[in-house]
Design a protein around this motif. Structure first.
Motif, PDB file in Angstrom:
ATOM      1  N   GLY A  37       1.452  -5.781  -2.888  1.00 10.34           N
ATOM      2  CA  GLY A  37       0.483  -5.688  -1.797  1.00 10.34           C
ATOM      3  C   GLY A  37       0.919  -4.715  -0.720  1.00 10.34           C
ATOM      4  N   LEU A  38       2.205  -4.709  -0.423  1.00 10.86           N
ATOM      5  CA  LEU A  38       2.728  -3.787   0.582  1.00 10.86           C
ATOM      6  C   LEU A  38       2.608  -2.341   0.108  1.00 10.86           C
ATOM      7  CD1 LEU A  38       4.039  -3.563   3.342  1.00 10.86           C
ATOM      8  CD2 LEU A  38       6.264  -3.881   2.237  1.00 10.86           C
ATOM      9  N   VAL A  39       2.912  -2.098  -1.151  1.00  8.13           N
ATOM     10  CA  VAL A  39       2.768  -0.748  -1.709  1.00  8.13           C
ATOM     11  C   VAL A  39       1.295  -0.337  -1.718  1.00  8.13           C
ATOM     12  CG1 VAL A  39       3.022   0.628  -3.811  1.00  8.13           C
ATOM     13  CG2 VAL A  39       4.885  -0.830  -3.052  1.00  8.13           C
ATOM     14  N   ALA A  40       0.414  -1.257  -2.077  1.00  5.83           N
ATOM     15  CA  ALA A  40      -1.020  -0.952  -2.073  1.00  5.83           C
ATOM     16  C   ALA A  40      -1.501  -0.604  -0.667  1.00  5.83           C
ATOM     17  CB  ALA A  40      -1.807  -2.146  -2.623  1.00  5.83           C
ATOM     18  N   LEU A  41      -1.040  -1.348   0.321  1.00  8.57           N
ATOM     19  CA  LEU A  41      -1.420  -1.065   1.700  1.00  8.57           C
ATOM     20  C   LEU A  41      -0.920   0.317   2.114  1.00  8.57           C
ATOM     21  CD1 LEU A  41      -2.673  -2.033   4.359  1.00  8.57           C
ATOM     22  CD2 LEU A  41      -0.436  -3.010   4.929  1.00  8.57           C
ATOM     23  N   LEU A  45      -3.339   3.485   3.097  1.00  7.70           N
ATOM     24  CA  LEU A  45      -3.241   4.109   4.411  1.00  7.70           C
ATOM     25  C   LEU A  45      -2.691   5.525   4.355  1.00  7.70           C
ATOM     26  CD1 LEU A  45      -1.885   1.084   6.486  1.00  7.70           C
ATOM     27  CD2 LEU A  45      -4.219   1.989   6.436  1.00  7.70           C
ATOM     28  N   GLY A  46      -2.276   5.947   3.171  1.00  6.49           N
ATOM     29  CA  GLY A  46      -1.737   7.295   3.023  1.00  6.49           C
ATOM     30  C   GLY A  46      -0.374   7.471   3.674  1.00  6.49           C
ATOM     31  N   LEU A  47       0.416   6.393   3.710  1.00  2.20           N
ATOM     32  CA  LEU A  47       1.744   6.474   4.310  1.00  2.20           C
ATOM     33  C   LEU A  47       2.673   7.336   3.455  1.00  2.20           C
ATOM     34  CD1 LEU A  47       2.249   2.742   5.366  1.00  2.20           C
ATOM     35  CD2 LEU A  47       1.486   4.648   6.773  1.00  2.20           C
ATOM     36  N   PRO A  48       3.649   7.971   4.062  1.00  2.00           N
ATOM     37  CA  PRO A  48       4.601   8.778   3.291  1.00  2.00           C
ATOM     38  C   PRO A  48       5.367   7.915   2.284  1.00  2.00           C
ATOM     39  CG  PRO A  48       4.842   9.216   5.637  1.00  2.00           C
ATOM     40  CD  PRO A  48       3.908   8.055   5.499  1.00  2.00           C
ATOM     41  N   PRO A  49       5.852   8.531   1.218  1.00  2.00           N
ATOM     42  CA  PRO A  49       6.621   7.769   0.219  1.00  2.00           C
ATOM     43  C   PRO A  49       7.791   7.032   0.859  1.00  2.00           C
ATOM     44  CG  PRO A  49       6.169   9.975  -0.572  1.00  2.00           C
ATOM     45  CD  PRO A  49       5.719   9.934   0.854  1.00  2.00           C
ATOM     46  N   ARG A  50       8.098   5.871   0.337  1.00  2.00           N
ATOM     47  CA  ARG A  50       9.204   5.010   0.766  1.00  2.00           C
ATOM     48  C   ARG A  50       9.021   4.392   2.148  1.00  2.00           C
ATOM     49  NH1 ARG A  50      11.206   9.139  -2.050  1.00  2.00           N
ATOM     50  NH2 ARG A  50      11.868  10.350  -0.266  1.00  2.00           N
ATOM     51  N   ILE A  55       9.339  -0.805   5.865  1.00  3.75           N
ATOM     52  CA  ILE A  55       8.602  -1.939   6.436  1.00  3.75           C
ATOM     53  C   ILE A  55       9.135  -3.245   5.865  1.00  3.75           C
ATOM     54  CG2 ILE A  55       6.346  -3.078   6.550  1.00  3.75           C
ATOM     55  CD1 ILE A  55       5.133  -0.206   6.544  1.00  3.75           C
ATOM     56  N   PHE A  56       9.367  -3.275   4.553  1.00  4.89           N
ATOM     57  CA  PHE A  56       9.917  -4.453   3.887  1.00  4.89           C
ATOM     58  C   PHE A  56      11.294  -4.794   4.473  1.00  4.89           C
ATOM     59  CE2 PHE A  56      12.652  -6.190   0.566  1.00  4.89           C
ATOM     60  CZ  PHE A  56      11.950  -7.325   0.206  1.00  4.89           C
ATOM     61  N   ALA A  57      12.150  -3.784   4.637  1.00  4.42           N
ATOM     62  CA  ALA A  57      13.508  -4.004   5.141  1.00  4.42           C
ATOM     63  C   ALA A  57      13.501  -4.538   6.565  1.00  4.42           C
ATOM     64  CB  ALA A  57      14.317  -2.719   5.054  1.00  4.42           C
TER      65      ALA A  57
END
Length: 87
Positions: A37-41, A45-50, A55-57
């Protein structure tokens, strides 16, 4: 609002994630976890890779710090008392 989201153009990353979720459902596998879900979000949103890893950390770090503070206040190492009985 849901109808607009269904017709919104999706990036290749979002389509790939949706395909993985659909394949897991069709194969009768477990539902995807929070990480998917976090990767999908991030993809939507077009966030940069990684970025989603960061955000998870940050979220995990808050929990780790709280656990460390709790252990320090208790004065001993806190460990779960349950026993694994799985396969």
């Amino acid at each position: 609002m849901a109808a607009a989201a269904e017709h919104a153009p999706r990036s290749p990353r979002v389509r790939a994630i949706q395909a993985i979720v659909d394949a897991m459902r069709d194969a009768g596998r477990e539902h995807p976890n929070f990480d998917v879900g976090l990767v999908a979000l991030g993809a939507a949103l077009g966030l940069p890779p990684r970025t989603t890893v960061a955000i998870f950390a940050v979220g995990r770090a808050a929990g780790w710090l709280a656990h460390a503070f709790e252990q320090r206040a208790a004065g001993f190492l806190l460990r779960p008392r349950a026993r694994y009985v799985g396969p």
